[in-house]
Design a protein around this motif. Structure first.
Motif, PDB file in Angstrom:
ATOM      1  N   SER A 125       0.832  -1.201   0.000  1.00 26.28           N
ATOM      2  CA  SER A 125       0.000   0.000   0.000  1.00 26.28           C
ATOM      3  C   SER A 125       0.866   1.250   0.000  1.00 26.28           C
ATOM      4  O   SER A 125       0.406   2.316  -0.387  1.00 26.28           O
ATOM      5  CB  SER A 125      -0.913   0.011   1.221  1.00 26.28           C
ATOM      6  N   ILE A 126       2.136   1.125   0.439  1.00 23.76           N
ATOM      7  CA  ILE A 126       2.995   2.299   0.428  1.00 23.76           C
ATOM      8  C   ILE A 126       3.623   2.509  -0.940  1.00 23.76           C
ATOM      9  O   ILE A 126       4.263   3.516  -1.178  1.00 23.76           O
ATOM     10  CB  ILE A 126       4.095   2.188   1.495  1.00 23.76           C
ATOM     11  N   ALA A 133      12.538   3.829   0.015  1.00 18.88           N
ATOM     12  CA  ALA A 133      13.180   3.342   1.229  1.00 18.88           C
ATOM     13  C   ALA A 133      14.456   2.575   0.878  1.00 18.88           C
ATOM     14  O   ALA A 133      15.504   2.766   1.497  1.00 18.88           O
ATOM     15  CB  ALA A 133      12.219   2.447   2.003  1.00 18.88           C
ATOM     16  N   ALA A 136      17.165   4.736  -0.368  1.00 18.49           N
ATOM     17  CA  ALA A 136      17.784   5.459   0.747  1.00 18.49           C
ATOM     18  C   ALA A 136      18.856   4.603   1.400  1.00 18.49           C
ATOM     19  O   ALA A 136      19.917   5.098   1.790  1.00 18.49           O
ATOM     20  CB  ALA A 136      16.723   5.854   1.765  1.00 18.49           C
ATOM     21  N   TYR A 140      24.115   3.956   1.580  1.00 16.86           N
ATOM     22  CA  TYR A 140      25.140   3.409   2.465  1.00 16.86           C
ATOM     23  C   TYR A 140      26.122   2.534   1.710  1.00 16.86           C
ATOM     24  O   TYR A 140      27.293   2.438   2.101  1.00 16.86           O
ATOM     25  CB  TYR A 140      24.494   2.611   3.600  1.00 16.86           C
ATOM     26  N   ILE A 166      21.232  12.550  -1.644  1.00 13.66           N
ATOM     27  CA  ILE A 166      20.194  13.013  -0.721  1.00 13.66           C
ATOM     28  C   ILE A 166      19.626  14.342  -1.164  1.00 13.66           C
ATOM     29  O   ILE A 166      18.507  14.670  -0.813  1.00 13.66           O
ATOM     30  CB  ILE A 166      20.651  13.055   0.756  1.00 13.66           C
TER      31      ILE A 166
ATOM     32  N   VAL B  34      22.175   3.253  12.683  1.00 10.26           N
ATOM     33  CA  VAL B  34      21.450   2.889  11.462  1.00 10.26           C
ATOM     34  C   VAL B  34      20.819   1.506  11.616  1.00 10.26           C
ATOM     35  O   VAL B  34      19.637   1.286  11.294  1.00 10.26           O
ATOM     36  CB  VAL B  34      22.387   2.926  10.241  1.00 10.26           C
ATOM     37  N   LEU B  38      16.818   0.567  11.450  1.00  6.04           N
ATOM     38  CA  LEU B  38      16.259  -0.415  10.514  1.00  6.04           C
ATOM     39  C   LEU B  38      15.497  -1.498  11.273  1.00  6.04           C
ATOM     40  O   LEU B  38      14.426  -1.947  10.833  1.00  6.04           O
ATOM     41  CB  LEU B  38      17.371  -1.030   9.665  1.00  6.04           C
ATOM     42  N   LEU B  45       6.739  -2.723  10.853  1.00 12.36           N
ATOM     43  CA  LEU B  45       6.093  -3.571   9.849  1.00 12.36           C
ATOM     44  C   LEU B  45       5.286  -4.666  10.533  1.00 12.36           C
ATOM     45  O   LEU B  45       4.186  -5.014  10.099  1.00 12.36           O
ATOM     46  CB  LEU B  45       7.128  -4.213   8.936  1.00 12.36           C
ATOM     47  N   LEU B  46       5.834  -5.215  11.612  1.00  7.92           N
ATOM     48  CA  LEU B  46       5.114  -6.254  12.341  1.00  7.92           C
ATOM     49  C   LEU B  46       3.810  -5.723  12.912  1.00  7.92           C
ATOM     50  O   LEU B  46       2.838  -6.456  13.035  1.00  7.92           O
ATOM     51  CB  LEU B  46       5.973  -6.779  13.489  1.00  7.92           C
ATOM     52  N   ARG B  48       1.973  -3.706  11.409  1.00  7.64           N
ATOM     53  CA  ARG B  48       1.203  -3.341  10.224  1.00  7.64           C
ATOM     54  C   ARG B  48       1.201  -1.851   9.987  1.00  7.64           C
ATOM     55  O   ARG B  48       0.264  -1.301   9.408  1.00  7.64           O
ATOM     56  CB  ARG B  48      -0.233  -3.840  10.330  1.00  7.64           C
ATOM     57  N   GLU B  50       2.849   0.153   7.839  1.00  5.72           N
ATOM     58  CA  GLU B  50       3.775   0.169   6.704  1.00  5.72           C
ATOM     59  C   GLU B  50       4.307   1.558   6.416  1.00  5.72           C
ATOM     60  O   GLU B  50       5.491   1.746   6.141  1.00  5.72           O
ATOM     61  CB  GLU B  50       3.057  -0.354   5.455  1.00  5.72           C
ATOM     62  N   ALA B  54       8.164   2.838   6.365  1.00  2.00           N
ATOM     63  CA  ALA B  54       8.823   3.436   5.200  1.00  2.00           C
ATOM     64  C   ALA B  54       9.354   4.815   5.535  1.00  2.00           C
ATOM     65  O   ALA B  54      10.479   5.173   5.157  1.00  2.00           O
ATOM     66  CB  ALA B  54       7.835   3.512   4.033  1.00  2.00           C
ATOM     67  N   VAL B  57      12.543   4.573   7.480  1.00  2.00           N
ATOM     68  CA  VAL B  57      13.731   4.251   6.680  1.00  2.00           C
ATOM     69  C   VAL B  57      14.121   5.432   5.807  1.00  2.00           C
ATOM     70  O   VAL B  57      15.295   5.812   5.744  1.00  2.00           O
ATOM     71  CB  VAL B  57      13.471   2.997   5.820  1.00  2.00           C
ATOM     72  N   VAL B  58      13.131   6.059   5.142  1.00  2.00           N
ATOM     73  CA  VAL B  58      13.464   7.138   4.203  1.00  2.00           C
ATOM     74  C   VAL B  58      14.036   8.332   4.954  1.00  2.00           C
ATOM     75  O   VAL B  58      15.074   8.875   4.587  1.00  2.00           O
ATOM     76  CB  VAL B  58      12.222   7.546   3.385  1.00  2.00           C
ATOM     77  N   TYR B  60      14.795   8.811   8.550  1.00  2.00           N
ATOM     78  CA  TYR B  60      15.846   8.681   9.561  1.00  2.00           C
ATOM     79  C   TYR B  60      17.042   7.906   9.039  1.00  2.00           C
ATOM     80  O   TYR B  60      18.151   8.434   8.969  1.00  2.00           O
ATOM     81  CB  TYR B  60      15.283   8.044  10.829  1.00  2.00           C
ATOM     82  N   ALA B  61      16.809   6.648   8.636  1.00  3.87           N
ATOM     83  CA  ALA B  61      17.954   5.857   8.179  1.00  3.87           C
ATOM     84  C   ALA B  61      18.524   6.417   6.887  1.00  3.87           C
ATOM     85  O   ALA B  61      19.724   6.363   6.644  1.00  3.87           O
ATOM     86  CB  ALA B  61      17.536   4.401   7.988  1.00  3.87           C
ATOM     87  N   GLY B  62      17.655   6.989   6.029  1.00  2.78           N
ATOM     88  CA  GLY B  62      18.118   7.427   4.724  1.00  2.78           C
ATOM     89  C   GLY B  62      18.734   8.803   4.718  1.00  2.78           C
ATOM     90  O   GLY B  62      19.825   8.993   4.188  1.00  2.78           O
ATOM     91  N   ALA B  63      18.035   9.795   5.276  1.00  3.44           N
ATOM     92  CA  ALA B  63      18.506  11.169   5.139  1.00  3.44           C
ATOM     93  C   ALA B  63      19.299  11.626   6.360  1.00  3.44           C
ATOM     94  O   ALA B  63      20.451  12.064   6.243  1.00  3.44           O
ATOM     95  CB  ALA B  63      17.309  12.090   4.906  1.00  3.44           C
ATOM     96  N   THR B 129      -2.323   2.450   6.624  1.00  6.64           N
ATOM     97  CA  THR B 129      -2.083   2.819   5.232  1.00  6.64           C
ATOM     98  C   THR B 129      -1.873   4.326   5.136  1.00  6.64           C
ATOM     99  O   THR B 129      -2.288   5.078   6.025  1.00  6.64           O
ATOM    100  CB  THR B 129      -3.282   2.424   4.360  1.00  6.64           C
ATOM    101  N   PRO B 130      -1.231   4.786   4.063  1.00  8.78           N
ATOM    102  CA  PRO B 130      -1.009   6.229   3.904  1.00  8.78           C
ATOM    103  C   PRO B 130      -2.308   7.021   3.957  1.00  8.78           C
ATOM    104  O   PRO B 130      -2.333   8.127   4.503  1.00  8.78           O
ATOM    105  CB  PRO B 130      -0.349   6.324   2.532  1.00  8.78           C
TER     106      PRO B 130
END
Lengths: 344, 214
Positions: A125-126, A133, A136, A140, A166, B34, B38, B45-46, B48, B50, B54, B57-58, B60-63, B129-130
């Motif tokens: 759904s995302i 993700a 991103a 690394y 980024i 990191v 993750l 995710l567990l 639910r 989602e 995402a 991750v996008v 905090y972990a990503g930027a 859901t979004p």
């Protein structure tokens, strides 16, 4: 039932999921040598030469020869490198690329052996956030590789690529917001379904978003004219300077894989996925072929731009990303939101 | 299946959190953080959630963590090892630990952990859901949402102002004359003439500034 697809209306049995993963993996990895070959052949034609034409018919087996050459080479490691990170970094790159490829849909749900199977890896759904993700995390791969090499060229290349990735990730995400607002969903298959029912591919109403997305995609995949992370005149080869053999092959494959993924997302979001123009409605088995042909055409645009434009300077890169693309993408999202609200 | 995933993710989260404080190399500390983030995303995710996973991750972990890694590898990375802090720092840390313990104890004793025996809230289709998150942000939590965006805007403007002040300019100034930054070189510091063994042209300081100005 896997965790991410928990909200999908039907459950696919485990063996179908494994089979699908394998097929997507194989298709993805067949696209990589194809993209590599197109890159070299088309670049040759653009520069009025033949390109590789010695191995196999028309040089078609050249990528295989390249890959074999890289795999049998010595795995060199500098004395200054940090061992486990040096080995881990290329694996992160290729792994995230493979996983992100899973959301590109090659067709709608079809009946195979009496069960409903979606012609895509997963349809969470995302939606496209899934790909974001993993791209991103892919940063690394580059950063750790550059840092763990213990070389200044690698380090500077890694820092450049991290800053570039980024910066352009923001514009890339915002450029897709217009599409998402228009369709009212994040799911890639539903976005294609919306384009089918609307009878118009989204690159026409979302032209600004499409242009911003493509420019940002060039930067995200480190393709020319945004190949500053590996500007060979300044940095030897950027973050992968110290890599050789199989690990370099992984980085190289991941780079082309990213190009394939970006093309796949562009095809799905803006060019109607598995749809054909002028209302042609082919049988279902044609759908994946349509998607593959469209992806190949978008890759040709990547190569075309590479042959046309010179590399940007670093400050030009940053000002283009933050002062041109980001305001454009924001304005596009805003105007789309207003239009959708008014027209409803 | 979900039990296995839960324990893997939970152990990963705790190990990452311990690694952040226990590792002496700041670069590895950031990497441990990191890993922690993750693992948290896997836990979301567990549950639910989602979209939250995402976003975790996008964003905090990503930027954010890439920026941390960026800074650490530029100014701290590898060469400097962190050393244990002095006595005042330890006293403050002990105080913080005690306060946190008291807070948690109050929370546990106050609620009596009644919910731990029940099954928790039932799963509603469409949860996490979004669409649902967007609806909640724009109806129920509209005011905090807008205040947070204002706060972030203030922070962004503040960062720009600070960066300009650090560079020696204030807002509204004309762009700096670039030649101001080219300092005249002192002698015997590795000029090309010295490298090829040629005679030093003059004992006074050279003036390359004039050529650059044109």
């Amino acid at each position: 039932m896997s965790l991410v697809t928990a909200t999908v209306g039907y459950a696919e049995s485990w063996w179908i999921q494994i089979l699908k993963s394998l097929i997507i993996f194989i298709v993805g990895f067949s696209m990589v040598p194809l993209a590599l070959m197109m890159d070299r052949k088309l670049m040759g034609r653009f520069q009025n030469r033949f390109g590789p034409n010695r191995v196999g018919p028309f040089g078609a087996l050249q990528p295989m020869a390249d890959i074999f050459k890289l795999l049998v080479k010595e795995e060199f490691r500098p004395r200054t490198a940090t061992g486990f990170l040096f080995a881990l970094a290329p694996a992160i790159s290729i792994l995230t690329a493979c996983v992100a490829f899973a959301i590109v849909p090659f067709g709608n749900t079809v009946d195979i052996f009496g069960t409903q199977v979606g012609l895509y890896g997963i349809d969470p759904s995302i939606g496209v956030l899934f790909a974001f993700a993993f791209s991103a995390i892919a940063v690394y791969g580059l950063m750790l590789g550059g840092w763990a090499s213990g070389s200044k060229y690698s380090f500077l290349g890694a820092m450049r690529s991290a800053a570039q990735l980024i910066s352009y990730e923001v514009s890339m995400g915002l450029s897709l917001v217009g599409v998402i607002i228009t369709c009212g969903t994040l799911s890639l298959t539903e976005i294609v379904g919306h384009q089918e029912s609307a009878g118009m591919w989204l690159f026409i109403p979302q032209f600004v978003g499409f242009v911003v997305f493509m420019v940002a995609a060039f930067a995200e995949t480190s393709r020319p004219p945004f190949d500053l992370p590996e500007a060979d005149a300044e940095l030897v080869a950027g973050y992968n300077t110290e890599y050789g053999g199989g690990r370099f092959a992984l980085y190289y494959a991941a780079e082309y894989f990213h190009m394939v993924i970006a093309s796949g997302i562009a095809v799905t979001m803006f060019f109607g996925g598995w749809l054909l123009p002028f209302g042609i409605d082919p049988p279902t088995w044609v759908d994946p072929i349509v998607v593959l042909v469209k992806i190949t055409l978008v890759i040709a645009i990547f190569v075309w731009v590479r042959a046309t434009l010179p590399r940007l300077r670093y400050d030009q890169l940053m000002s283009l990303g933050w002062k041109v693309l980001l305001p454009l993408a924001t304005a596009n999202a805003l105007v789309t939101a207003i239009l959708v609200t008014v027209l409803d | 299946m979900s039990t296995i995933v839960f324990f893997v993710a939970a152990i990963g989260a705790i190990a990452g959190a311990i690694g952040v404080v226990a590792l002496r190399n700041p670069f590895y500390s950031v990497l441990a953080l990191v890993g922690h983030l993750l693992s948290l995303a896997a836990l979301f995710l567990l549950l639910r959630a989602e979209f939250v996973a995402a976003a975790q991750v996008v964003v905090y972990a990503g930027a954010v963590m890439v920026l941390y890694l960026f800074v650490v590898s530029y100014i701290g990375g590898g060469a400097t090892q962190l050393t244990p802090g002095g006595a005042p720092l330890r006293a403050v840390a002990g105080g913080a630990v005690l306060a946190l313990f008291a807070e948690l104890a109050i929370a546990v004793l106050g609620s009596g952990l009644k919910a731990i025996d029940s099954d928790g809230a039932p799963y509603v289709p469409g949860f996490g859901t979004p669409a649902q998150i967007g609806e909640a942000l724009l109806t129920k939590f509209l005011f905090p949402f807008e205040v947070a965006s204002l706060l972030l805007l203030v922070a962004a403007v503040g960062a720009v102002v600070l960066a300009r002040r650090r560079a020696g300019t204030t807002l509204g100034d004309e762009p700096e004359d670039a030649t101001r930054w080219i300092t005249p070189r002192s002698l015997f510091t590795g000029t090309m003439a010295e490298a090829v063994g040629g005679p030093h042209r003059a004992q006074t300081e050279p003036e390359p500034v004039e050529e650059l100005r044109s």
